[in-house]
Design an enzyme around this catalytic site. Structure first.
Site, PDB file in Angstrom:
ATOM      1  N   LYS A  16       5.280   2.542  -0.633  1.00  0.00           N
ATOM      2  CA  LYS A  16       5.272   3.269   0.145  1.00  0.00           C
ATOM      3  C   LYS A  16       6.412   4.526   0.156  1.00  0.00           C
ATOM      4  CE  LYS A  16       5.388   0.049   3.261  1.00  0.00           C
ATOM      5  NZ  LYS A  16       5.748  -0.861   2.308  1.00  0.00           N
ATOM      6  N   ARG A  92       3.500  -0.800  12.383  1.00  0.00           N
ATOM      7  CA  ARG A  92       3.583  -2.308  11.792  1.00  0.00           C
ATOM      8  C   ARG A  92       2.651  -3.214  12.553  1.00  0.00           C
ATOM      9  NH1 ARG A  92       7.503  -3.666   6.657  1.00  0.00           N
ATOM     10  NH2 ARG A  92       8.679  -1.625   6.844  1.00  0.00           N
ATOM     11  N   ARG A 129      12.693  -5.248  -8.513  1.00  0.00           N
ATOM     12  CA  ARG A 129      13.279  -3.601  -8.077  1.00  0.00           C
ATOM     13  C   ARG A 129      15.229  -3.831  -7.941  1.00  0.00           C
ATOM     14  NH1 ARG A 129      11.483  -1.734  -2.061  1.00  0.00           N
ATOM     15  NH2 ARG A 129      12.298  -3.796  -1.513  1.00  0.00           N
ATOM     16  N   ARG A 161      18.641  -5.345  -3.002  1.00  0.00           N
ATOM     17  CA  ARG A 161      18.186  -5.203  -2.030  1.00  0.00           C
ATOM     18  C   ARG A 161      18.454  -6.446  -1.511  1.00  0.00           C
ATOM     19  NH1 ARG A 161      12.840  -1.520   1.031  1.00  0.00           N
ATOM     20  NH2 ARG A 161      13.033  -3.258   2.088  1.00  0.00           N
ATOM     21  N   ARG A 172       8.164 -11.215   4.461  1.00  0.00           N
ATOM     22  CA  ARG A 172       8.077 -10.057   4.473  1.00  0.00           C
ATOM     23  C   ARG A 172       6.413 -10.081   4.492  1.00  0.00           C
ATOM     24  NH1 ARG A 172      11.760  -7.637   0.862  1.00  0.00           N
ATOM     25  NH2 ARG A 172      10.640  -5.766   0.668  1.00  0.00           N
TER      26      ARG A 172
HETATM   27  P1  AP5 Z   1       9.026   0.696  -2.862  1.00  0.00           P
HETATM   28  O1  AP5 Z   1       8.181   2.370  -2.718  1.00  0.00           O
HETATM   29  O2  AP5 Z   1      10.016   0.762  -2.928  1.00  0.00           O
HETATM   30  O3  AP5 Z   1       7.524  -0.421  -2.022  1.00  0.00           O
HETATM   31  P2  AP5 Z   1       7.125  -0.171  -0.541  1.00  0.00           P
HETATM   32  O4  AP5 Z   1       6.895  -0.176  -0.249  1.00  0.00           O
HETATM   33  O5  AP5 Z   1       8.368   1.063  -0.073  1.00  0.00           O
HETATM   34  O6  AP5 Z   1       8.376  -1.129  -0.528  1.00  0.00           O
HETATM   35  P3  AP5 Z   1       9.451  -1.383   0.419  1.00  0.00           P
HETATM   36  O7  AP5 Z   1      10.153  -2.820   0.343  1.00  0.00           O
HETATM   37  O8  AP5 Z   1      10.685  -1.071   0.970  1.00  0.00           O
HETATM   38  O9  AP5 Z   1       8.776  -1.893   2.027  1.00  0.00           O
HETATM   39  P4  AP5 Z   1       9.136  -2.646   3.086  1.00  0.00           P
HETATM   40  O10 AP5 Z   1       8.041  -2.885   3.912  1.00  0.00           O
HETATM   41  O11 AP5 Z   1       9.453  -4.191   2.587  1.00  0.00           O
HETATM   42  O12 AP5 Z   1      10.404  -2.205   3.367  1.00  0.00           O
HETATM   43  P5  AP5 Z   1      11.070  -1.198   4.851  1.00  0.00           P
HETATM   44  O13 AP5 Z   1      12.293  -0.853   4.002  1.00  0.00           O
HETATM   45  O14 AP5 Z   1       9.714  -0.614   4.986  1.00  0.00           O
HETATM   46  O15 AP5 Z   1       8.269   0.471  -4.647  1.00  0.00           O
HETATM   47  C1  AP5 Z   1       8.408  -0.504  -4.566  1.00  0.00           C
HETATM   48  C2  AP5 Z   1       8.952  -1.243  -6.255  1.00  0.00           C
HETATM   49  O16 AP5 Z   1       7.963  -0.856  -7.155  1.00  0.00           O
HETATM   50  C3  AP5 Z   1      10.683  -0.341  -6.902  1.00  0.00           C
HETATM   51  O17 AP5 Z   1      11.468  -0.937  -7.511  1.00  0.00           O
HETATM   52  C4  AP5 Z   1       9.412   0.274  -7.065  1.00  0.00           C
HETATM   53  O18 AP5 Z   1       9.763   1.226  -8.694  1.00  0.00           O
HETATM   54  C5  AP5 Z   1       8.350   0.164  -7.878  1.00  0.00           C
HETATM   55  N1  AP5 Z   1       6.918   0.992  -8.209  1.00  0.00           N
HETATM   56  C6  AP5 Z   1       6.597   1.839  -6.852  1.00  0.00           C
HETATM   57  N2  AP5 Z   1       5.233   2.394  -7.574  1.00  0.00           N
HETATM   58  C7  AP5 Z   1       5.392   2.039  -8.664  1.00  0.00           C
HETATM   59  C8  AP5 Z   1       3.733   2.066  -9.147  1.00  0.00           C
HETATM   60  N3  AP5 Z   1       3.101   3.046  -9.641  1.00  0.00           N
HETATM   61  N4  AP5 Z   1       4.170   1.416 -10.602  1.00  0.00           N
HETATM   62  C9  AP5 Z   1       5.100   0.446 -11.076  1.00  0.00           C
HETATM   63  N5  AP5 Z   1       5.731   0.272  -9.870  1.00  0.00           N
HETATM   64  C10 AP5 Z   1       6.396   0.685  -9.144  1.00  0.00           C
HETATM   65  O19 AP5 Z   1      11.477  -2.178   5.997  1.00  0.00           O
HETATM   66  C11 AP5 Z   1      12.559  -3.479   5.798  1.00  0.00           C
HETATM   67  C12 AP5 Z   1      12.564  -4.132   6.902  1.00  0.00           C
HETATM   68  O20 AP5 Z   1      13.193  -3.161   7.882  1.00  0.00           O
HETATM   69  C13 AP5 Z   1      12.034  -4.713   7.872  1.00  0.00           C
HETATM   70  O21 AP5 Z   1      11.488  -6.085   6.669  1.00  0.00           O
HETATM   71  C14 AP5 Z   1      12.060  -5.021   8.843  1.00  0.00           C
HETATM   72  O22 AP5 Z   1      12.695  -5.405   8.825  1.00  0.00           O
HETATM   73  C15 AP5 Z   1      11.710  -3.688   8.878  1.00  0.00           C
HETATM   74  N6  AP5 Z   1      11.583  -2.540   9.698  1.00  0.00           N
HETATM   75  C16 AP5 Z   1      11.080  -1.799   9.129  1.00  0.00           C
HETATM   76  N7  AP5 Z   1      10.420  -0.627   9.750  1.00  0.00           N
HETATM   77  C17 AP5 Z   1      10.038  -1.873  11.142  1.00  0.00           C
HETATM   78  C18 AP5 Z   1       8.873  -1.817  11.710  1.00  0.00           C
HETATM   79  N8  AP5 Z   1       8.020  -0.262  12.653  1.00  0.00           N
HETATM   80  N9  AP5 Z   1       8.648  -2.400  12.706  1.00  0.00           N
HETATM   81  C19 AP5 Z   1      10.060  -3.798  12.772  1.00  0.00           C
HETATM   82  N10 AP5 Z   1      10.565  -4.300  12.222  1.00  0.00           N
HETATM   83  C20 AP5 Z   1      11.163  -2.446  11.031  1.00  0.00           C
END
Ligand code: AP5
Length: 220
Positions: A16, A92, A129, A161, A172
């Site tokens: 994402k 979410r 990652r 991270r 998660r």
């Molecule tokens: P990446 O693009 O980083 O993946 P992502 O889908 O953004 O995954 P995240 O882990 O960041 O999502 P998340 O939902 O857990 O975390 P968030 O920060 O939102 O890609 C991942 C890896 O794959 C990278 O190394 C990339 O290089 C690689 N990659 C990408 N595309 C690729 C491809 N096509 N081929 C190969 N490799 C590839 O949330 C963190 C925390 O914040 C949550 O756990 C929660 O506690 C809180 N939070 C955030 N939003 C909310 C909400 N709305 N409500 C409540 N709590 C929230």
């Protein structure tokens, strides 16, 4: 010019963040990432950061009232209210999706995209990652920065991270299945969802996303 309002849903590690950066550059709209906003608030030791930290560390969702208020305040800023946005990490759950509809009324989101990647693949991506502590750019063990784990773009330290440990990743993903996956049916029911295959190299995924989005925007 019409504003472009996009939401990307997908499991943790679906790509994402990676794709939202590319789409925001393509459509010249801001990227809104609730995960990045929380990490910034935690780093700055602000009130929101202190409230969010314990949930993030355990892989749980931050309470809706904290997230919704943060997003509401972000959406009224001029860049997003005038030009639109690419949003990821929000909503979410159904309560957040309801709140988002309310925040955007009377200009609803144009398209919600489900970036579809199997669980085994996201587990591998997350375990490898690495991220820049300054600008947030993504790397992986397989595609590291050019020099000594310092960011190619800004020179910041590139590290794992804190929530990318095996136990927290599994918590998660569990939260995703229980709370976020039901949003797919919720948005499908109102014809706002497109599912896009998120496997393959990032350029291929971007091309698929652009095709899905352009075809939806052409219907406006
Ligand atoms: P990446 O693009 O980083 O993946 P992502 O889908 O953004 O995954 P995240 O882990 O960041 O999502 P998340 O939902 O857990 O975390 P968030 O920060 O939102 O890609 C991942 C890896 O794959 C990278 O190394 C990339 O290089 C690689 N990659 C990408 N595309 C690729 C491809 N096509 N081929 C190969 N490799 C590839 O949330 C963190 C925390 O914040 C949550 O756990 C929660 O506690 C809180 N939070 C955030 N939003 C909310 C909400 N709305 N409500 C409540 N709590 C929230």
């Amino acid at each position: 010019m019409l504003a472009t309002r996009l939401v990307i849903l997908g499991k943790q590690g679906a790509g994402k963040g990676t794709q939202a950066i590319r789409l925001s550059q393509h459509f010249r709209v801001p990227r809104i990432s609730t995960g990045d906003m929380f990490r910034m608030f935690v780093k700055g030791d602000s009130e929101i950061g202190r409230r969010a930290k314990k949930y993030m560390e355990s892989g749980d969702l931050v309470p809706d009232e904290v997230v919704n208020e943060m997003v509401r305040e972000r959406l009224v800023e001029l860049d997003a209210s005038e030009h639109g946005f690419v949003m990821e990490g929000f909503p979410r759950n159904v309560a957040q999706a309801d709140a988002l509809d309310d925040m955007l009324s009377p200009h609803p989101v144009d398209l919600v995209i489900e970036l579809d990647v199997p669980t085994g693949v996201v587990m591998r991506r997350l375990a490898s990652r690495r991220v820049c502590t300054v600008c947030g750019l993504n790397y992986s063990v397989d595609a590291p920065p050019k020099k000594n784990w310092t960011c190619d773009a800004c020179g910041g330290d590139v590290v794992q991270r804190e929530d990318d440990t095996e136990a927290v990743i599994s918590r998660r993903l569990d939260q995703y299945d229980k709370q976020t996956a039901p949003l797919v049916a919720w948005y499908l029911a109102t014809d706002r969802l497109a599912a896009v295959d998120g496997e393959g190299d990032p350029d291929t995924v971007t091309r698929r996303l652009l095709r899905a989005i352009e075809s939806r925007l052409a219907r406006r």
